[in-house]
Design a protein around this motif. Sequence first.
Motif, short mmCIF file in Angstrom:
data_model
loop_
_atom_site.label_atom_id
_atom_site.label_comp_id
_atom_site.label_asym_id
_atom_site.label_seq_id
_atom_site.Cartn_x
_atom_site.Cartn_y
_atom_site.Cartn_z
N SER A 1 1.25 5.54 -0.56
CA SER A 1 0.55 6.82 -0.71
C SER A 1 1.53 7.97 -0.53
O SER A 1 2.59 7.83 0.08
N GLN B 1 -7.97 11.32 5.43
CA GLN B 1 -8.54 10.35 4.47
C GLN B 1 -7.53 9.24 4.17
O GLN B 1 -7.89 8.09 3.95
N ASN B 2 -6.25 9.62 4.15
CA ASN B 2 -5.18 8.66 3.91
C ASN B 2 -5.12 7.65 5.06
O ASN B 2 -5.02 6.44 4.84
N SER C 1 -7.92 5.24 4.82
CA SER C 1 -7.64 4.29 3.74
C SER C 1 -6.65 3.21 4.19
O SER C 1 -6.81 2.02 3.88
N ASN D 1 -8.48 0.76 6.50
CA ASN D 1 -9.31 -0.17 5.71
C ASN D 1 -8.47 -1.26 5.06
O ASN D 1 -8.88 -2.42 5.01
N TRP D 2 -7.30 -0.86 4.56
CA TRP D 2 -6.41 -1.83 3.89
C TRP D 2 -5.91 -2.86 4.92
O TRP D 2 -5.83 -4.05 4.61
N TYR E 1 0.88 -1.17 0.00
CA TYR E 1 0.00 0.00 0.00
C TYR E 1 0.92 1.22 0.00
O TYR E 1 1.75 1.38 0.90
N SER F 1 -1.96 5.67 -4.02
CA SER F 1 -2.89 6.80 -3.98
C SER F 1 -2.16 8.08 -3.58
O SER F 1 -1.09 8.04 -2.95
#
Length: 213
Positions: free
Chosen positions: A159, A200-201, A204, A207-208, A157, A189
Amino acid sequence: MSNLHYIVREPRIKTEQTPLLILLHGYGSNEQDLFSFAEELPEEFLIVSAQAPLSMGFGGFAWYSINFDDINGKFSDIKEAKESIHKIAIFIDEIQAKYQTNPDKTFLLGFSQGAILSYSLSFFYPNKVQYVIALSGYINKELLPTEMPSNIKTEYYCSHGTVDQVLPVAWARESKPFLDNLGLKNEYSEYNVGHGVAPQNFFSVKNWLVKNL
């Protein structure tokens, strides 16, 4: 022995096979920095936040030195970086053994310098960790094995902030094609922030983590 100092959040929900999440902070920070997220992360995890070995004074630490001179500009101490990768690899083994965590559910989350080393560790020590979360970092081509292993199953993941003035977003954008080319599962992302983690990051990331538990 890795001799890395660390702090721990024990799992709130006990399972037969405890998943492990190791946090690696950025340059000039310390083990308390990312640990501030720990309370918000899934309760099944044993969360371990490691302190980098090089003291910079005033409570700041680094995984490797970043030097400046008139000829080369800004450059990283690659020898120190490789030594830290080795220390982190030993540290992961030590924590897994001490806390009897699930060897198939080891997550490595790094920010900035910690993210750069998280990527590199996954290539130098294939499958030591199954999941890498690289926040505001990039794949440093100087920190890759001479021959890339072909058996990596790690998922990533990644970002980055679009207005990051410390590590340009252009560097981070190279990570997805690099991982795609190796056939590795990854998500990339961007967020409209500087060198940091937007709310928001963080949502995310959470959730991952839940998805891969």
